[in-house]
Design a protein around this motif. Structure first.
Motif, PDB file in Angstrom:
ATOM      1  N   GLN A 176       0.831  -1.202   0.000  1.00  0.00           N
ATOM      2  CA  GLN A 176       0.000   0.000   0.000  1.00  0.00           C
ATOM      3  C   GLN A 176       0.866   1.252   0.000  1.00  0.00           C
ATOM      4  N   ARG A 177       0.346   2.283  -0.638  1.00  0.00           N
ATOM      5  CA  ARG A 177       1.019   3.578  -0.706  1.00  0.00           C
ATOM      6  C   ARG A 177       1.245   4.125   0.701  1.00  0.00           C
ATOM      7  N   PHE A 178       2.441   4.684   0.938  1.00  0.00           N
ATOM      8  CA  PHE A 178       2.808   5.262   2.226  1.00  0.00           C
ATOM      9  C   PHE A 178       2.688   6.783   2.117  1.00  0.00           C
ATOM     10  N   ILE A 187       3.569   9.564  -6.453  1.00  0.00           N
ATOM     11  CA  ILE A 187       3.016   8.212  -6.436  1.00  0.00           C
ATOM     12  C   ILE A 187       1.509   8.291  -6.647  1.00  0.00           C
ATOM     13  N   HIS A 188       1.023   7.709  -7.745  1.00  0.00           N
ATOM     14  CA  HIS A 188      -0.393   7.770  -8.122  1.00  0.00           C
ATOM     15  C   HIS A 188      -1.066   6.407  -8.031  1.00  0.00           C
ATOM     16  N   VAL A 189      -0.382   5.450  -7.409  1.00  0.00           N
ATOM     17  CA  VAL A 189      -0.920   4.108  -7.207  1.00  0.00           C
ATOM     18  C   VAL A 189      -1.121   3.911  -5.714  1.00  0.00           C
ATOM     19  N   ASP A 190      -2.311   3.471  -5.320  1.00  0.00           N
ATOM     20  CA  ASP A 190      -2.607   3.253  -3.902  1.00  0.00           C
ATOM     21  C   ASP A 190      -2.321   1.833  -3.456  1.00  0.00           C
ATOM     22  N   VAL A 466       3.771   6.826 -12.396  1.00  0.00           N
ATOM     23  CA  VAL A 466       3.001   5.775 -13.067  1.00  0.00           C
ATOM     24  C   VAL A 466       1.514   5.953 -12.739  1.00  0.00           C
ATOM     25  N   ARG A 467       0.677   5.863 -13.775  1.00  0.00           N
ATOM     26  CA  ARG A 467      -0.773   6.030 -13.602  1.00  0.00           C
ATOM     27  C   ARG A 467      -1.517   4.862 -14.242  1.00  0.00           C
ATOM     28  N   VAL A 468      -2.663   4.534 -13.649  1.00  0.00           N
ATOM     29  CA  VAL A 468      -3.557   3.511 -14.195  1.00  0.00           C
ATOM     30  C   VAL A 468      -4.902   4.171 -14.419  1.00  0.00           C
TER      31      VAL A 468
END
Length: 479
Positions: A176-178, A187-190, A466-468
Motif C-alpha cells: 500500500q502507498r505510504f 506516487i499515483h498508485v494506492d 506511473v498512472r492507471v
C-alpha cells in the motif's frame, strides 16, 4: 481464486518472474533479483540509481565528498518517517550498518563494504561514512542491494513509497502507498498487487487476456506480436543481464581449463541469442560491458563440427531453474555438446528456492544460471569471480584476477579502472569458469491504459509518475 475488494483505490497489478524466498532486508536470502525490486519500494537507501544509472538523492537530500575521497557526509531529508512511525535519523543509519556488519545478520554485504572504516552520526540529520581508501563504487553499493530499515523486529519496515501489508506464499504480495513518503506526490498508485509467472507461455496468456498492468519480463519471441496487436506497450533498456553456462571448477571434468574451453568452442551462441532473445539480445563473451569481438556463429559451428569424443559418452550432472526459457536453452546446448561426447543429465528446480541454495550449496558439474543485474562492476567481479566470493558458485580461483579486481576497487581514474576490468575479463575469457550464452535487455510490457512505467537497467520497479486509468480498475479483482 481469491477475490479482493479494493473499492476506489488505484490498483496496479504487476506480474513478476518469480517469488522471493525472503524479504528480510540486507540478509543473504533477500539479496536476489526477486526480492530487490520489492525492497527498493519498501526500504530505499540514502541514494538511488535512476534509469540512466546516475546516482540521485533518495532519503538523503544531498552529500559531499572529501578531497581524498575517503569521507562521505550525507544530509537526511527533513521529517522522514519509517512505516512504523519512527523517525529516520542519522543514529538509525548507523544502527543499520552495525546490523549489516554483524555476522549474526547473515548478510553478504560485509565483504562488499570491506573498505568501510566507520559510520558516525554528527547529529540527527547528518551522517558520515569513513573509508580506509578511496572507493569509487561506494555510492553504487548504497544504491544497490543495500536497504535502510527501522530498528524493529518486524521487517521489512522502511521509509519507501510503499509498505508491505500482505504476503500469501505462492499467491501474491500486496503493498500500500505510504502517505509520509518524502516524494508521495509522485506516487499515483494506492495498491500494488504482485503475482508471479515463471512460465513464458503463462506470461503471454496473461497479456493476451489483459489480466495484468505491468509484466516484468515479456517473452522476447512474443514481444513484437503482442505490441503489434495492441495488447501491450513494450518498454526496454540495455542491462547487464546475462544467461550463462557455469562449470564447476572444483571437480572433473571442468577442473581442467581445456575441457571448459572445448565446451565454449562447441556452442553456437549466435543461434541461441536469435532464438531466445531476438532483437533484444546480443551474442557476447564478456561478463560486463560491451564485447569487442563476439564469437562468430560460423566459427562456433566449425569448432563444434570438428570436435569428437573418443570412447563413448560422458554424462554431466547439471542443475537449472525451470523458469523459461532455461529448459529450452538447456536442450539446445545439450544438442550442441553431443559431438563432444558430452550428455547433460539436468535436474530442474522451481523458484523459490533462491538460486544460491542450489548453485552455491549443492554439488553439480554444469549449471545454467541467469547472471542478474549489478549496480557496478565491483560488485559483479568481487561476488562472482574472486576467490571466496559470496556468489562464486563455480569455485573458480585465480590470484591474478583477484589482484586486478582489488586494484580496480580503489582506482580513482575511470580509464585505469576500465583497463583493469578489461584485463580481468581477458583472464576469464582464457580460464572460462562460465560461458556467456547471450546478453539480454530488460523487456517490460504494460497494459493499454497504464502510463509512465519505464524499464530500469537493474530491473527495479520505479513507480514515480506511473498512472492507471479507470479501464484498468474495478471494485473487485481476482488475484
Amino acid at each position: 481464486m481469491l477475490k479482493r475488494d479494493v473499492g476506489g483505490a488505484r490498483r496496479l497489478r504487476l506480474v513478476s518472474l518469480h517469488e522471493m524466498v525472503s524479504l528480510d532486508p540486507n540478509t543473504r536470502l533477500s539479496d536476489s533479483s526477486a526480492a530487490t525490486p520489492v525492497l527498493k519500494l519498501i526500504c530505499p537507501n540514502l541514494v538511488r540509481l535512476d534509469h540512466e544509472m546516475r546516482i540521485q538523492p533518495e532519503l538523503a537530500s544531498g552529500w559531499s565528498v572529501s578531497d581524498d575521497q575517503c569521507v562521505y557526509r550525507f544530509i537526511l531529508r527533513e521529517g522522514l518517517r519509517f512505516h512504523d512511525g519512527s523517525a529516520v535519523n542519522a543514529q538509525c543509519v548507523v544502527w543499520n550498518f552495525e546490523r549489516i556488519l554483524d555476522s549474526r545478520t547473515g548478510s553478504v554485504l560485509p565483504r562488499d563494504f570491506e573498505p568501510l572504516r566507520a559510520v558516525r552520526a554528527l547529529n540527527d540529520h547528518e551522517v558520515v561514512f569513513e573509508l580506509h581508501r578511496p572507493w569509487p563504487a561506494f555510492l553504487h553499493h548504497l544504491a544497490g542491494r543495500c536497504h535502510l530499515v527501522a530498528n524493529t523486529a518486524l521487517q521489512p519496515c522502511g521509509a519507501g513509497a510503499f509498505r508491505l501489508v500482505e504476503w500469501v506464499r505462492g499467491s501474491h504480495l500486496r503493498l500500500q502507498r505510504f502517505a509520509d513518503y518524502w516524494n508521495a506526490d509522485a506516487i499515483h498508485v494506492d495498491d500494488l498487487l504482485v503475482t508471479w509467472a515463471p512460465d513464458g507461455d503463462a506470461r503471454t496468456r496473461l497479456i493476451e487476456s489483459g489480466d495484468f498492468d505491468v509484466m516484468e519480463v515479456v517473452p522476447a519471441a512474443e514481444a513484437g506480436r503482442l505490441r503489434d496487436a495492441g495488447l501491450a506497450a513494450i518498454t526496454h533498456t540495455r542491462s547487464s543481464t546475462r544467461l550463462t553456462l557455469a562449470m564447476n571448477c572444483r571437480r572433473p571434468p571442468f577442473d581442467d581449463p581445456e575441457r571448459r574451453r572445448a565446451v565454449a568452442r562447441a556452442l553456437d551462441r549466435q543461434a541461441l541469442v536469435e532464438r531466445y532473445a531476438g532483437p533484444h539480445g546480443r551474442a557476447t563473451s564478456v561478463v560486463w560491458g560491451e564485447d569487442h569481438a563476439p564469437v562468430p556463429a560460423e566459427a562456433a559451428r566449425l569448432a563444434r563440427d570438428r570436435s569428437s569424443a573418443a570412447g563413448g559418452s560422458e554424462v554431466l550432472q547439471g542443475v537449472m531453474t525451470r523458469v523459461s526459457p532455461m529448459p529450452a536453452v538447456a536442450r539446445d546446448v545439450g544438442a550442441m555438446l553431443e559431438p563432444l561426447g558430452l550428455r547433460l543429465d539436468m535436474r530442474g528446480y522451481d523458484d523459490p528456492p533462491w538460486w544460491p541454495m542450489v548453485y552455491c550449496d549443492t554439488d553439480w558439474q554444469i549449471a545454467f544460471q541467469g547472471m542478474g543485474t549489478r549496480a557496478h562492476a565491483d560488485m559483479l567481479f568481487s561476488r562472482e569471480f574472486c576467490t571466496g566470493g559470496s556468489f562464486n558458485s563455480t569455485g573458480y580461483s585465480n590470484p591474478a584476477l583477484d589482484e586486478l579486481v582489488a586494484q580496480a576497487r580503489h582506482a580513482v581514474d575511470p580509464g585505469e579502472r576500465d583497463r583493469l576490468y578489461a584485463a580481468a575479463q581477458e583472464i576469464l575469457a582464457r580460464d572460462v569458469p562460465v560461458i556467456v550464452l547471450y546478453g539480454s535487455d530488460t523487456l517490460v510490457g504494460t497494459r493499454p491504459g497504464v502510463s509512465g512505467f519505464r524499464a530500469h537497467p537493474l530491473s527495479y520497479w520505479d513507480l514515480d509518475g506511473v498512472r492507471v486509468d479507470d479501464a484498468g480498475l474495478s471494485a473487485t479483482r481476482k488475484t
